[in-house]
Design a protein around this motif. Structure first.
Motif, mmCIF file in Angstrom:
data_model
loop_
_atom_site.group_PDB
_atom_site.id
_atom_site.type_symbol
_atom_site.label_atom_id
_atom_site.label_comp_id
_atom_site.label_asym_id
_atom_site.label_seq_id
_atom_site.Cartn_x
_atom_site.Cartn_y
_atom_site.Cartn_z
ATOM 1 N N TYR A 1 -4.208 -23.292 -0.889
ATOM 2 C CA TYR A 1 -5.149 -23.317 -0.874
ATOM 3 C C TYR A 1 -5.639 -23.752 -2.532
ATOM 4 C CZ TYR A 1 -10.192 -21.724 -1.946
ATOM 5 O OH TYR A 1 -11.318 -22.596 -1.499
ATOM 6 N N GLN A 2 -4.878 -23.626 -3.705
ATOM 7 C CA GLN A 2 -4.974 -23.242 -4.414
ATOM 8 C C GLN A 2 -5.000 -24.826 -5.207
ATOM 9 O OE1 GLN A 2 -3.666 -20.918 -7.913
ATOM 10 N NE2 GLN A 2 -4.097 -19.427 -6.556
ATOM 11 N N TYR A 3 -3.227 -25.699 -4.846
ATOM 12 C CA TYR A 3 -3.184 -26.745 -5.299
ATOM 13 C C TYR A 3 -3.156 -27.762 -4.628
ATOM 14 C CZ TYR A 3 -0.828 -24.178 -8.922
ATOM 15 O OH TYR A 3 -0.581 -22.932 -9.996
ATOM 16 N N ILE A 4 -3.740 -27.938 -3.354
ATOM 17 C CA ILE A 4 -3.538 -29.010 -2.482
ATOM 18 C C ILE A 4 -5.474 -29.418 -1.791
ATOM 19 C CG2 ILE A 4 -3.539 -30.352 -0.282
ATOM 20 C CD1 ILE A 4 -0.813 -29.170 0.045
ATOM 21 N N LEU A 5 -6.280 -27.936 -1.284
ATOM 22 C CA LEU A 5 -7.530 -27.908 -0.354
ATOM 23 C C LEU A 5 -7.968 -27.752 -1.269
ATOM 24 C CD1 LEU A 5 -6.703 -25.264 2.630
ATOM 25 C CD2 LEU A 5 -6.449 -27.648 2.110
ATOM 26 N N ALA A 6 -8.168 -27.219 -2.329
ATOM 27 C CA ALA A 6 -9.397 -26.944 -3.766
ATOM 28 C C ALA A 6 -9.111 -28.188 -4.335
ATOM 29 C CB ALA A 6 -9.132 -25.415 -4.621
ATOM 30 N N ALA A 7 -8.092 -28.232 -4.991
ATOM 31 C CA ALA A 7 -7.832 -29.908 -5.917
ATOM 32 C C ALA A 7 -8.042 -30.870 -5.156
ATOM 33 C CB ALA A 7 -6.810 -29.916 -5.798
ATOM 34 N N ASN A 8 -8.446 -30.927 -3.847
ATOM 35 C CA ASN A 8 -8.954 -32.360 -3.765
ATOM 36 C C ASN A 8 -10.355 -31.996 -2.701
ATOM 37 O OD1 ASN A 8 -6.717 -33.715 -3.638
ATOM 38 N ND2 ASN A 8 -5.483 -32.775 -2.976
ATOM 39 N N GLY A 9 -11.057 -30.957 -3.027
ATOM 40 C CA GLY A 9 -12.505 -30.321 -2.426
ATOM 41 C C GLY A 9 -12.096 -30.661 -0.730
ATOM 42 N N LEU A 10 -11.295 -29.930 -0.318
ATOM 43 C CA LEU A 10 -10.947 -29.822 1.170
ATOM 44 C C LEU A 10 -10.672 -28.457 1.448
ATOM 45 C CD1 LEU A 10 -7.803 -32.130 1.365
ATOM 46 C CD2 LEU A 10 -10.412 -32.461 2.226
ATOM 47 N N GLU A 11 -11.440 -26.959 0.956
ATOM 48 C CA GLU A 11 -11.628 -25.911 1.427
ATOM 49 C C GLU A 11 -11.859 -25.837 2.420
ATOM 50 O OE1 GLU A 11 -13.043 -27.398 -1.433
ATOM 51 O OE2 GLU A 11 -12.952 -26.084 -3.174
ATOM 52 N N PHE A 12 -12.853 -26.440 3.355
ATOM 53 C CA PHE A 12 -13.590 -26.362 4.828
ATOM 54 C C PHE A 12 -12.400 -26.229 5.680
ATOM 55 C CE2 PHE A 12 -13.344 -30.818 4.067
ATOM 56 C CZ PHE A 12 -12.896 -31.416 4.887
ATOM 57 N N LEU A 13 -10.835 -26.777 5.090
ATOM 58 C CA LEU A 13 -9.930 -26.709 5.708
ATOM 59 C C LEU A 13 -9.106 -25.507 5.441
ATOM 60 C CD1 LEU A 13 -9.269 -29.896 5.718
ATOM 61 C CD2 LEU A 13 -10.339 -29.362 7.268
ATOM 62 N N GLU A 14 -9.706 -24.258 5.264
ATOM 63 C CA GLU A 14 -8.445 -23.404 5.182
ATOM 64 C C GLU A 14 -8.358 -22.965 5.453
ATOM 65 O OE1 GLU A 14 -11.743 -20.099 3.777
ATOM 66 O OE2 GLU A 14 -10.932 -21.305 1.541
ATOM 67 N N THR A 15 -8.720 -21.789 7.011
ATOM 68 C CA THR A 15 -8.727 -21.501 7.861
ATOM 69 C C THR A 15 -7.711 -22.288 8.645
ATOM 70 O OG1 THR A 15 -11.248 -20.462 7.562
ATOM 71 C CG2 THR A 15 -9.909 -20.162 9.927
ATOM 72 N N ILE A 16 -8.330 -23.253 9.499
ATOM 73 C CA ILE A 16 -7.234 -24.330 10.595
ATOM 74 C C ILE A 16 -6.002 -24.118 9.238
ATOM 75 C CG2 ILE A 16 -6.542 -26.612 11.406
ATOM 76 C CD1 ILE A 16 -9.490 -26.728 11.855
ATOM 77 N N VAL A 17 -5.853 -24.509 8.488
ATOM 78 C CA VAL A 17 -4.432 -24.893 7.738
ATOM 79 C C VAL A 17 -3.448 -23.367 7.761
ATOM 80 C CG1 VAL A 17 -3.411 -25.513 4.716
ATOM 81 C CG2 VAL A 17 -5.614 -26.972 5.915
ATOM 82 N N PHE A 18 -4.468 -21.907 7.668
ATOM 83 C CA PHE A 18 -3.929 -20.666 7.450
ATOM 84 C C PHE A 18 -3.118 -20.811 8.330
ATOM 85 C CE2 PHE A 18 -6.331 -19.334 3.647
ATOM 86 C CZ PHE A 18 -5.813 -20.337 2.529
ATOM 87 N N ILE A 19 -4.213 -21.085 9.782
ATOM 88 C CA ILE A 19 -2.991 -20.515 11.364
ATOM 89 C C ILE A 19 -1.759 -21.709 11.163
ATOM 90 C CG2 ILE A 19 -4.034 -20.716 13.406
ATOM 91 C CD1 ILE A 19 -6.345 -19.898 13.209
ATOM 92 N N LEU A 20 -2.197 -22.951 10.829
ATOM 93 C CA LEU A 20 -0.898 -23.639 10.969
ATOM 94 C C LEU A 20 0.324 -23.063 10.267
ATOM 95 C CD1 LEU A 20 -2.340 -26.908 11.586
ATOM 96 C CD2 LEU A 20 -1.169 -25.913 13.343
ATOM 97 N N VAL A 21 -0.138 -22.474 9.033
ATOM 98 C CA VAL A 21 1.335 -21.715 8.148
ATOM 99 C C VAL A 21 1.868 -20.776 8.929
ATOM 100 C CG1 VAL A 21 1.682 -21.005 5.915
ATOM 101 C CG2 VAL A 21 0.521 -23.098 5.775
ATOM 102 N N ILE A 22 0.898 -19.900 8.943
ATOM 103 C CA ILE A 22 1.277 -18.264 9.487
ATOM 104 C C ILE A 22 2.213 -18.544 10.760
ATOM 105 C CG2 ILE A 22 -0.101 -16.652 10.539
ATOM 106 C CD1 ILE A 22 -2.560 -17.104 8.724
#
Length: 191
Positions: A60-81
């Motif tokens: 989240y901190q170094y990829i999503l927030a840094a690139n303005g992609l915060e809206f992808l957090e749920t999808i990315v988190f589900i995949l990581v989990i």
């Protein structure tokens, strides 16, 4: 140091993921029949939530927030989990087949355990850095483990009790969970 301890204790006791936030109820109710199985599930959840808190916070901190992609957090988190749970499942299958069999269908349920995703989202919502995310994840997982082991102990004791027919099975488990939730309210004055 005091603030870090408060995060862990608050996550484990005051804001218990199962008894206060009502997340992770499926494995809480499903795996809490035997203390040994509940403790094993708790250990797996501690590992998955702690590691996923670290990984999702970094992403989240170094990829999503840094690139303005915060809206992808749920999808990315589900995949990581899901990936982390697969790793745990493969490890347990190879190293401890008996534990793998004992957890059965509940091990893959960690993937869909809303507590795991909930912790990752709470870490983002609270603006926790990576260290605080890990501490919050660890505390939450320990709280889950405490709740599931206590419930399993109570359920084992209830097997030998004369429970009225109308309360046998799920009703007495839900009543017990409600009483445990009320007991954990006592921790709310700590922090």
């Amino acid at each position: 140091m005091k603030e870090m301890l408060q995060i862990v204790l608050a996550a484990a006791l005051v804001e218990n993921v199962v008894l206060s936030q009502f997340l992770g109820l499926c494995p809480f109710l499903g795996v809490s029949k035997k203390v040994k199985t509940a403790a094993s599930m708790g250990a797996a959840v501690i590992f998955v939530i702690t590691i996923s808190s670290a990984v999702t916070s970094l992403i989240y901190q170094y990829i999503l927030a840094a690139n303005g992609l915060e809206f992808l957090e749920t999808i990315v988190f589900i995949l990581v989990i899901a990936a982390l749970v697969q790793l745990v499942e493969m490890f347990l299958k190879k190293s401890s087949p008996a534990l793998y069999q004992a957890l059965g269908v509940y091990l893959p349920l960690i993937t869909t355990n809303c507590a795991v995703l909930g912790v990752a989202l709470i870490n983002v919502q609270e603006n926790y850095n990576v260290l605080y995310s890990i501490l919050n994840g660890f505390g939450t997982a320990v709280g889950f483990t405490i709740a599931i082991v206590i419930m399993a102990g109570i359920r084992e004791k209830l097997e030998g009790c004369d429970v009225p027919k109308a309360f046998q099975g799920t009703p007495i488990v839900l009543i017990t969970a409600g009483l445990m939730a009320m007991a954990f309210i006592g921790f709310s004055g700590l922090f």
